[in-house]
Design a protein around this motif. Sequence first.
Motif, mmCIF file in Angstrom:
data_model
loop_
_atom_site.group_PDB
_atom_site.id
_atom_site.type_symbol
_atom_site.label_atom_id
_atom_site.label_comp_id
_atom_site.label_asym_id
_atom_site.label_seq_id
_atom_site.Cartn_x
_atom_site.Cartn_y
_atom_site.Cartn_z
ATOM 1 N N THR A 24 33.571 37.044 34.977
ATOM 2 C CA THR A 24 34.336 35.814 35.137
ATOM 3 C C THR A 24 34.876 35.387 33.785
ATOM 4 O O THR A 24 34.108 35.204 32.837
ATOM 5 C CB THR A 24 33.457 34.684 35.721
ATOM 6 O OG1 THR A 24 32.888 35.136 36.950
ATOM 7 C CG2 THR A 24 34.261 33.420 35.953
ATOM 8 N N THR A 137 36.681 37.473 38.458
ATOM 9 C CA THR A 137 37.355 36.195 38.700
ATOM 10 C C THR A 137 38.122 35.791 37.448
ATOM 11 O O THR A 137 37.543 35.704 36.360
ATOM 12 C CB THR A 137 36.338 35.094 39.076
ATOM 13 O OG1 THR A 137 35.562 35.545 40.194
ATOM 14 C CG2 THR A 137 37.041 33.795 39.431
ATOM 15 N N ARG A 142 39.695 35.676 42.675
ATOM 16 C CA ARG A 142 38.622 36.680 42.693
ATOM 17 C C ARG A 142 39.099 37.949 43.376
ATOM 18 O O ARG A 142 39.693 37.906 44.459
ATOM 19 C CB ARG A 142 37.416 36.109 43.433
ATOM 20 C CG ARG A 142 36.235 37.054 43.524
ATOM 21 C CD ARG A 142 35.094 36.335 44.212
ATOM 22 N NE ARG A 142 34.096 37.258 44.680
ATOM 23 C CZ ARG A 142 32.800 37.146 44.457
ATOM 24 N NH1 ARG A 142 32.346 36.128 43.763
ATOM 25 N NH2 ARG A 142 31.953 38.014 44.935
#
Length: 158
Positions: A24, A137, A142
Amino acid sequence: MLHILLIYLFPIFHPFYVSVTEITQDPKTKTAQVSVRVFFDDLEKSLDHQYKERVNILKPVDRKKVDLLIADYLKKHLQIKVNQQPVVLKYLGYEIEEDAAWCYFETVALPTIKNIEIKNDVLFAEHESQSNMIHVTVNGKRKSTKLDNPKSSASLVF
């Protein structure tokens, strides 16, 4: 009757081998947080084989040494390129949750991820049926992919 019972019980005894990697990118700091979830017993077995010494992740005698082995192993088996540039993963540590080890990494600030290439062959040497799930993400979007042994690389475009 016993034959039918065994057919239904077989899946219970048949092991499955899967890891989950989450990547992420923080929109503020531009760093990427990377977590790898693996069954701790499979990771111990891989570390035992690769480094030729017995490793106990649950109750390590020397936590720093276990951290070094985990970091080295995962850095060899998980490589990331962002926008065609290799990314250095800084190991932060691990924690145990039920039967899994969560291993954490972080990167320096990166340009916004437009393309990410991932090589992930974690536990492939241990299990022919190993699958590695990857979730990335970026800016709230995502994308996911799955790598089934021997396929060890994927590319995602944002």
